[in-house]
Design a protein around this motif. Structure first.
Motif, mmCIF file in Angstrom:
data_model
loop_
_atom_site.group_PDB
_atom_site.id
_atom_site.type_symbol
_atom_site.label_atom_id
_atom_site.label_comp_id
_atom_site.label_asym_id
_atom_site.label_seq_id
_atom_site.Cartn_x
_atom_site.Cartn_y
_atom_site.Cartn_z
ATOM 1 N N LEU A 123 -22.045 -59.029 43.786
ATOM 2 C CA LEU A 123 -23.082 -59.583 44.645
ATOM 3 C C LEU A 123 -23.737 -58.461 45.438
ATOM 4 C CD1 LEU A 123 -21.115 -62.730 45.850
ATOM 5 C CD2 LEU A 123 -22.912 -62.629 44.098
ATOM 6 N N ARG A 124 -24.821 -58.788 46.148
ATOM 7 C CA ARG A 124 -25.589 -57.797 46.906
ATOM 8 C C ARG A 124 -25.920 -56.574 46.036
ATOM 9 N NH1 ARG A 124 -21.729 -59.414 51.037
ATOM 10 N NH2 ARG A 124 -22.779 -60.367 52.836
ATOM 11 N N THR A 125 -26.312 -56.852 44.812
ATOM 12 C CA THR A 125 -26.590 -55.789 43.832
ATOM 13 C C THR A 125 -28.000 -55.966 43.278
ATOM 14 O OG1 THR A 125 -24.242 -55.712 43.232
ATOM 15 C CG2 THR A 125 -25.812 -54.711 41.696
ATOM 16 N N GLU A 126 -28.792 -54.904 43.310
ATOM 17 C CA GLU A 126 -30.167 -54.962 42.823
ATOM 18 C C GLU A 126 -30.370 -54.025 41.637
ATOM 19 O OE1 GLU A 126 -33.094 -54.358 45.784
ATOM 20 O OE2 GLU A 126 -32.221 -55.795 47.203
ATOM 21 N N VAL A 127 -31.128 -54.514 40.673
ATOM 22 C CA VAL A 127 -31.463 -53.686 39.508
ATOM 23 C C VAL A 127 -32.611 -52.763 39.884
ATOM 24 C CG1 VAL A 127 -32.266 -53.693 37.125
ATOM 25 C CG2 VAL A 127 -30.701 -55.482 37.918
ATOM 26 N N LYS A 128 -32.396 -51.468 39.720
ATOM 27 C CA LYS A 128 -33.419 -50.486 40.062
ATOM 28 C C LYS A 128 -34.148 -49.955 38.828
ATOM 29 C CE LYS A 128 -32.777 -50.520 44.490
ATOM 30 N NZ LYS A 128 -33.829 -51.051 45.389
ATOM 31 N N ALA A 129 -33.452 -49.923 37.698
ATOM 32 C CA ALA A 129 -34.069 -49.434 36.461
ATOM 33 C C ALA A 129 -33.348 -50.057 35.274
ATOM 34 C CB ALA A 129 -34.005 -47.917 36.381
ATOM 35 N N LEU A 130 -34.094 -50.232 34.197
ATOM 36 C CA LEU A 130 -33.532 -50.869 33.000
ATOM 37 C C LEU A 130 -34.272 -50.349 31.782
ATOM 38 C CD1 LEU A 130 -31.955 -53.131 31.464
ATOM 39 C CD2 LEU A 130 -33.789 -54.693 32.133
ATOM 40 N N ARG A 131 -33.495 -49.976 30.749
ATOM 41 C CA ARG A 131 -34.134 -49.522 29.516
ATOM 42 C C ARG A 131 -33.279 -49.898 28.315
ATOM 43 N NH1 ARG A 131 -31.654 -44.745 27.795
ATOM 44 N NH2 ARG A 131 -30.283 -43.795 29.376
ATOM 45 N N LYS A 132 -33.919 -49.911 27.163
ATOM 46 C CA LYS A 132 -33.240 -50.207 25.904
ATOM 47 C C LYS A 132 -32.638 -48.914 25.354
ATOM 48 C CE LYS A 132 -32.480 -53.296 22.538
ATOM 49 N NZ LYS A 132 -31.311 -52.590 21.945
ATOM 50 N N THR A 133 -31.458 -49.052 24.773
ATOM 51 C CA THR A 133 -30.810 -47.919 24.110
ATOM 52 C C THR A 133 -30.479 -48.325 22.677
ATOM 53 O OG1 THR A 133 -28.553 -48.593 24.707
ATOM 54 C CG2 THR A 133 -29.778 -47.253 26.316
ATOM 55 N N GLU A 134 -30.006 -47.377 21.899
ATOM 56 C CA GLU A 134 -29.639 -47.710 20.524
ATOM 57 C C GLU A 134 -28.482 -48.694 20.490
ATOM 58 O OE1 GLU A 134 -28.835 -44.400 18.050
ATOM 59 O OE2 GLU A 134 -30.833 -43.496 18.279
ATOM 60 N N ALA A 135 -27.580 -48.581 21.442
ATOM 61 C CA ALA A 135 -26.397 -49.452 21.459
ATOM 62 C C ALA A 135 -26.602 -50.730 22.259
ATOM 63 C CB ALA A 135 -25.204 -48.689 22.024
ATOM 64 N N GLY A 136 -27.697 -50.801 23.018
ATOM 65 C CA GLY A 136 -27.907 -51.985 23.846
ATOM 66 C C GLY A 136 -28.860 -51.714 24.982
ATOM 67 N N PHE A 137 -28.323 -51.635 26.223
ATOM 68 C CA PHE A 137 -29.170 -51.482 27.398
ATOM 69 C C PHE A 137 -28.480 -50.585 28.421
ATOM 70 C CE2 PHE A 137 -29.891 -55.526 25.394
ATOM 71 C CZ PHE A 137 -31.277 -55.623 25.326
ATOM 72 N N ALA A 138 -29.286 -49.869 29.191
ATOM 73 C CA ALA A 138 -28.787 -49.030 30.279
ATOM 74 C C ALA A 138 -29.456 -49.483 31.572
ATOM 75 C CB ALA A 138 -29.082 -47.567 30.010
ATOM 76 N N LEU A 139 -28.654 -49.647 32.618
ATOM 77 C CA LEU A 139 -29.163 -50.130 33.894
ATOM 78 C C LEU A 139 -28.761 -49.175 35.017
ATOM 79 C CD1 LEU A 139 -27.969 -52.763 32.151
ATOM 80 C CD2 LEU A 139 -28.842 -54.002 34.146
ATOM 81 N N GLU A 140 -29.626 -49.043 35.991
ATOM 82 C CA GLU A 140 -29.311 -48.385 37.258
ATOM 83 C C GLU A 140 -29.362 -49.473 38.325
ATOM 84 O OE1 GLU A 140 -28.502 -45.186 37.942
ATOM 85 O OE2 GLU A 140 -28.506 -44.748 35.789
#
Length: 392
Positions: A123-140
């Motif tokens: 909780l209290r967590t915000e997505v700052k960045a998101l991108r597609k990768t070969e294996a799936g997804f990467a999030l900051e």
């Protein structure tokens, strides 16, 4: 940190999905507590489903899309889950099911199911960045001031729509969908009161009665409530999902009342009574006083011909009103529209052209009627995505 599945949104659909995904699962939400819309729903008792839920109770540009998920996880499946957790419930009108005690029981049930499945919750967590990768997804993400880098094979969009922004609702799911070239249909507030800019119903605020509200697309027989800003109540909320801006609606104030026969009989038995006095026996007196300013109601019953009574009945059963607008997302129970179903699999809720990306619940262009239907869509779509992920 690598997860099999990351679910954005700890609401009804997101928690339901987390309970069925299998593997290492993380649910992320920016709120301080999970399931906040569940908690406030149904006056604190959560109208968690409807006994009559079916595809006909949902709006979408593709009315067939919801059929698969609803058929594979029905209201009876959820009722069985509620029973297994020992939650007492009761039926109100029109098949609506509520907790006897508190909506917090449904939230706790879902948390218990997530724990049983081994899912984590941030909780209290915000997505700052998101991108597609070969294996799936990467999030900051930012979790209470600390930055974290996450990766996952599957990403589930379960952040809901724009309704009730004071609870933190945003269009995040739509932004992410568009980032990956998924289309988003036009969205607007639904299950929401009508407003009238001239304040014509201020004097009637608080008056309620059974009514039939309709337009050319649908009709609903439920309670109507006058407010200081306009019209509310179940019949109004239901019709708002089918209403277009600047469109007139029809209001029948006597849908099941044989008023012509009642007035004609009373004309014989007590013709000296004022017409308005007799009407106030069948309709709220404040409403009669208001209507008398616009509809001919002068004189006693004895003064009313059959033709005059028929004209009165027509006026009361075919009252035409044109709302100025609605209360908007501020009070809307749901958002109409969302991620285009043509870009999703109706069986798995996965994006057709983005492997591993799923969308469920209110974020999708599937909107239920008032009365537990939107929760049922959350359970059904969350279950569909979870089972599809667990089977990969």
């Amino acid at each position: 940190m690598t997860y099999n599945t990351i679910i954005l949104g700890a609401g009804a659909a997101g928690m339901m999905c987390a309970a069925h995904c299998g593997g290492r699962v993380l649910v992320i939400d920016h709120a301080k507590a999970p399931g906040e819309k569940i908690r406030i729903s149904g006056g604190g008792r959560c109208n968690f489903t409807n006994m009559y839920a079916g595809p006909a109770n949902f709006l979408s540009q593709n009315p067939h899309f919801c059929k698969s998920a609803l058929a594979r996880y029905t209201q009876w499946d959820f009722i069985d889950l509620v029973g297994r957790h020992g939650i007492a419930w009761h039926e109100k009108t029109l098949g609506q099911l509520f907790c006897d005690d508190s909506s917090k029981q449904i939230v706790q049930m879902l948390l218990d199911e997530m724990t049983r499945a081994g899912a984590d919750l941030w909780l209290r967590t915000e997505v700052k960045a998101l991108r597609k990768t070969e294996a799936g997804f990467a999030l900051e993400v930012d979790r209470e001031g600390a930055r974290h880098s996450l990766t996952c094979h599957n990403l589930v969009l379960a952040t809901g729509g724009k309704s009730i922004p004071k609870m933190g609702a945003t269009g995040l799911a739509y932004d992410i969908a568009q980032q990956f070239n998924l289309r988003v249909t036009d969205t607007r507030a639904a299950l929401v009161p009508f407003t009238f800019s001239d304040g014509r119903f201020k004097e009637l605020s608080g008056v309620s009665l059974p009514a039939r509200l309709s337009n050319d697309r649908n009709s609903f027989d439920e309670a109507l409530l006058f407010t200081h800003r306009g019209l509310s109540g179940p019949s109004v909320l239901q019709l708002s999902s089918y209403w277009h801006e600047a469109e007139a609606i029809r209001v029948n104030l006597i849908p099941d009342l044989p008023l012509f026969d009642l007035l004609r009989d009373q004309r014989q038995a007590g013709g000296r009574k004022a017409l308005t006095t007799e009407l106030a026996r069948h309709l709220p007196s404040r409403l009669v006083d208001h209507l008398a300013q616009h509809i001919p109601m002068k004189g006693n019953l004895a003064d009313q011909s059959d033709a005059a009574l028929n004209d009165l009945i027509s006026a009361l059963s075919e009252w035409q009103l044109t709302p100025s607008g609605t209360e908007g997302y501020r009070t809307a129970e749901v958002t109409l529209g969302g991620i285009d179903t043509d870009d999703l699999s109706s069986k798995t809720m996965e994006a057709r052209d983005v492997p591993g990306l799923y969308a469920i619940g209110e974020a999708v262009d599937v909107t239920g009627w008032l009365g537990g239907y939107n929760f049922q869509w959350a359970w059904s779509s969350g279950h569909a995505a979870g089972k599809a992920i667990s089977a990969r």
